[in-house]
Design a protein around this motif. Structure first.
Motif, PDB file in Angstrom:
ATOM      1  N   ARG A 122       0.808  -1.209   0.000  1.00 23.78           N
ATOM      2  CA  ARG A 122       0.000   0.000   0.000  1.00 23.78           C
ATOM      3  C   ARG A 122       0.846   1.265   0.000  1.00 23.78           C
ATOM      4  O   ARG A 122       0.330   2.363   0.116  1.00 23.78           O
ATOM      5  N   ALA A 123       2.151   1.113  -0.101  1.00 22.74           N
ATOM      6  CA  ALA A 123       3.033   2.286  -0.048  1.00 22.74           C
ATOM      7  C   ALA A 123       3.178   2.892  -1.436  1.00 22.74           C
ATOM      8  O   ALA A 123       4.188   2.740  -2.098  1.00 22.74           O
ATOM      9  N   ALA A 124       2.128   3.554  -1.907  1.00 18.34           N
ATOM     10  CA  ALA A 124       2.126   4.104  -3.263  1.00 18.34           C
ATOM     11  C   ALA A 124       2.214   5.613  -3.215  1.00 18.34           C
ATOM     12  O   ALA A 124       1.738   6.256  -2.301  1.00 18.34           O
ATOM     13  N   ALA A 125       2.837   6.172  -4.225  1.00 17.58           N
ATOM     14  CA  ALA A 125       2.892   7.627  -4.367  1.00 17.58           C
ATOM     15  C   ALA A 125       2.357   7.992  -5.735  1.00 17.58           C
ATOM     16  O   ALA A 125       2.725   7.376  -6.735  1.00 17.58           O
ATOM     17  N   GLU A 126       1.476   8.982  -5.810  1.00 13.87           N
ATOM     18  CA  GLU A 126       0.918   9.415  -7.080  1.00 13.87           C
ATOM     19  C   GLU A 126       1.634  10.675  -7.539  1.00 13.87           C
ATOM     20  O   GLU A 126       1.810  11.619  -6.786  1.00 13.87           O
ATOM     21  N   VAL A 127       2.081  10.650  -8.783  1.00 17.03           N
ATOM     22  CA  VAL A 127       2.783  11.791  -9.362  1.00 17.03           C
ATOM     23  C   VAL A 127       2.029  12.242 -10.595  1.00 17.03           C
ATOM     24  O   VAL A 127       1.864  11.472 -11.540  1.00 17.03           O
ATOM     25  N   LEU A 157      -4.004  12.115 -17.148  1.00 20.42           N
ATOM     26  CA  LEU A 157      -3.035  11.026 -17.100  1.00 20.42           C
ATOM     27  C   LEU A 157      -2.059  11.294 -15.964  1.00 20.42           C
ATOM     28  O   LEU A 157      -1.509  12.391 -15.862  1.00 20.42           O
ATOM     29  N   ARG A 158      -1.862  10.312 -15.112  1.00 22.53           N
ATOM     30  CA  ARG A 158      -0.945  10.457 -13.984  1.00 22.53           C
ATOM     31  C   ARG A 158      -0.167   9.165 -13.822  1.00 22.53           C
ATOM     32  O   ARG A 158      -0.479   8.142 -14.448  1.00 22.53           O
ATOM     33  N   THR A 159       0.855   9.199 -12.997  1.00 23.72           N
ATOM     34  CA  THR A 159       1.647   8.010 -12.712  1.00 23.72           C
ATOM     35  C   THR A 159       1.466   7.604 -11.257  1.00 23.72           C
ATOM     36  O   THR A 159       1.528   8.441 -10.356  1.00 23.72           O
ATOM     37  N   VAL A 160       1.224   6.329 -11.050  1.00 19.71           N
ATOM     38  CA  VAL A 160       1.186   5.752  -9.713  1.00 19.71           C
ATOM     39  C   VAL A 160       2.488   4.982  -9.522  1.00 19.71           C
ATOM     40  O   VAL A 160       2.759   4.024 -10.250  1.00 19.71           O
ATOM     41  N   ALA A 216       6.010   1.379 -11.968  1.00 14.89           N
ATOM     42  CA  ALA A 216       5.330   2.657 -12.155  1.00 14.89           C
ATOM     43  C   ALA A 216       4.260   2.461 -13.219  1.00 14.89           C
ATOM     44  O   ALA A 216       4.542   1.946 -14.305  1.00 14.89           O
ATOM     45  N   LEU A 217       3.034   2.848 -12.905  1.00  9.80           N
ATOM     46  CA  LEU A 217       1.920   2.612 -13.811  1.00  9.80           C
ATOM     47  C   LEU A 217       1.254   3.925 -14.184  1.00  9.80           C
ATOM     48  O   LEU A 217       0.859   4.713 -13.314  1.00  9.80           O
ATOM     49  N   ALA A 218       1.141   4.177 -15.490  1.00  8.88           N
ATOM     50  CA  ALA A 218       0.386   5.326 -15.972  1.00  8.88           C
ATOM     51  C   ALA A 218      -1.098   4.997 -15.886  1.00  8.88           C
ATOM     52  O   ALA A 218      -1.529   3.914 -16.300  1.00  8.88           O
ATOM     53  N   VAL A 219      -1.863   5.916 -15.337  1.00  8.74           N
ATOM     54  CA  VAL A 219      -3.293   5.702 -15.126  1.00  8.74           C
ATOM     55  C   VAL A 219      -4.069   6.848 -15.766  1.00  8.74           C
ATOM     56  O   VAL A 219      -3.793   8.019 -15.507  1.00  8.74           O
ATOM     57  N   ARG A 220      -5.017   6.497 -16.616  1.00  9.88           N
ATOM     58  CA  ARG A 220      -5.858   7.467 -17.317  1.00  9.88           C
ATOM     59  C   ARG A 220      -7.194   7.562 -16.579  1.00  9.88           C
ATOM     60  O   ARG A 220      -7.795   6.531 -16.242  1.00  9.88           O
ATOM     61  N   THR A 221      -7.654   8.774 -16.337  1.00  8.69           N
ATOM     62  CA  THR A 221      -8.919   8.953 -15.634  1.00  8.69           C
ATOM     63  C   THR A 221      -9.804   9.932 -16.380  1.00  8.69           C
ATOM     64  O   THR A 221      -9.324  10.798 -17.110  1.00  8.69           O
ATOM     65  N   LEU A 275      -2.044  -2.212  -7.912  1.00  6.15           N
ATOM     66  CA  LEU A 275      -2.667  -0.915  -8.161  1.00  6.15           C
ATOM     67  C   LEU A 275      -3.971  -0.792  -7.386  1.00  6.15           C
ATOM     68  O   LEU A 275      -4.243   0.241  -6.755  1.00  6.15           O
ATOM     69  N   LEU A 276      -4.795  -1.830  -7.419  1.00  2.00           N
ATOM     70  CA  LEU A 276      -6.072  -1.793  -6.724  1.00  2.00           C
ATOM     71  C   LEU A 276      -5.873  -1.709  -5.217  1.00  2.00           C
ATOM     72  O   LEU A 276      -6.591  -0.970  -4.519  1.00  2.00           O
ATOM     73  N   GLU A 277      -4.914  -2.443  -4.702  1.00  2.14           N
ATOM     74  CA  GLU A 277      -4.648  -2.388  -3.266  1.00  2.14           C
ATOM     75  C   GLU A 277      -4.142  -1.016  -2.854  1.00  2.14           C
ATOM     76  O   GLU A 277      -4.547  -0.468  -1.818  1.00  2.14           O
ATOM     77  N   ALA A 278      -3.260  -0.457  -3.647  1.00  4.99           N
ATOM     78  CA  ALA A 278      -2.678   0.839  -3.304  1.00  4.99           C
ATOM     79  C   ALA A 278      -3.718   1.951  -3.358  1.00  4.99           C
ATOM     80  O   ALA A 278      -3.679   2.885  -2.559  1.00  4.99           O
TER      81      ALA A 278
END
Length: 323
Positions: free
Chosen positions: A10-15, A29-32, A38-43, A111-114
């Motif tokens: 669960r130690a995630a940082a969003e950039v 678009l952001r990076t988790v 490191a995962l790019a996430v589109r919202t 990703l889901l857990e974080a």
């Protein structure tokens, strides 16, 4: 395959960052950042508070942008995110170099857990369909419903048109293909991909085609492009050969979540005949058959897929209310 026991899960940082990406209007678009990943996430920001969460997972060679049309159709019903799997889209390769179905599934689980967003309405196309099937089987607590668009589940007799994609898994095949096609323009490469993936490539308008060409050029310039494609294709082939409890069909039978299956009659990569087997394997399934669609029905016919999902959402919400 659960990662709940890992102390860093669960130690995630969003950039937040632009990534140099041409993002569809209304999307972000952001990076988790996770340890080693490191995962790019589109919202697409929800229209109101309290909408149920969703996560979309693309197929081989795709990206989170493959879901933009469907995300737009469902913006009033879901609080949606779409992920670029490791090495695809704007996600860099993972530190461990694991592109197996299980490796991608672990990335989705982390990703889901974080994000603490589960359980989610989970969507997957092609490779992503195999990935989310595994996620739903091993972590039912994270999945509210499952929607599979042409999932890459094992076929005994694949279509001939799907064989070249499978051959990417053969050592040296990607390098050979790269040499053979080195004189191809980005426009020709894009047309070949559209012909393979769409039931009717003419459904892509001029602006969409130009955007696809630009994205193809960008990805061909990545030093790891062919390595990621090769290893992920190998991951699919390896998953097809697994038996016992790790078999994708065995795991499909273990899925508890209500499941929507979407198959296209003109799919050149996943045979339409697999719809019957999938309908039997997933215990709580319903089928949307689109005779004119190809491999990416959520891009060709987003309205039809959205309508079928809204019916699933209404049905499961009503069931939950009665319970």
């Amino acid at each position: 395959m659960s990662s709940t026991e890992l102390p860093w899960a669960r130690a995630a940082a969003e950039v937040t960052g632009a990534h140099g990406a041409a993002v569809v209007p209304g999307e972000e678009l952001r990076t988790v950042a996770l340890p080693g990943l490191a995962l790019a996430v589109r919202t697409r920001p929800p229209v109101r508070e309290g909408l149920p969460p969703a996560l979309y997972v693309h197929g081989l060679g795709g990206s989170s942008a493959n879901w933009s049309a469907l995300m737009r159709e469902l913006t009033g019903h879901l609080d949606a995110e779409a992920v670029d799997l490791p090495g695809f889209g704007f996600s860099p390769p993972p530190d461990d170099g694991d592109y197996s179905i299980s490796g991608h599934a672990r990335a989705v689980i982390r990703l889901l857990e974080a994000s603490r967003r589960g359980p989610v309405h989970l969507f997957g196309n092609s490779l992503g369909g195999a990935v989310v099937t595994r996620v739903a089987a091993v972590r039912p607590d994270l999945v509210r419903t499952l929607t599979l668009v042409s999932p890459a589940l094992p076929e005994r007799r694949p279509q001939l048109s799907a064989v070249p994609t499978g051959l990417l898994a053969v050592p040296g095949a990607a390098a050979l293909f790269s040499r053979v096609t080195r004189d191809w323009t980005a426009e020709r490469r894009t047309r070949e991909v559209l012909t393979l993936c769409y039931g009717d490539p003419a459904r892509v308008d001029a602006d969409g085609f130009r955007a696809a060409v630009a994205e193809y050029e960008r990805r061909l310039g990545l030093p790891y492009f062919w390595d990621v494609m090769t290893r992920s294709a190998r991951g699919v082939v390896d998953a097809y050969t697994l038996g016992g409890q790790h078999s994708l069909w065995r795991q499909a039978e273990r899925v508890l979540a209500p499941t929507l299956l979407v198959y296209g009659g003109r799919d050149r990569l996943v045979s339409f005949r697999m719809a019957r087997r999938a309908s039997s394997a997933f215990r709580d399934s319903r089928l949307l058959a689109l005779p004119e669609a190809g491999h990416v029905a959520m891009m060709e016919y987003p309205e039809a897929v959205a309508r079928a999902f809204r019916e699933l959402l209404h049905e499961t919400t009503a069931d939950a209310g009665r319970s």
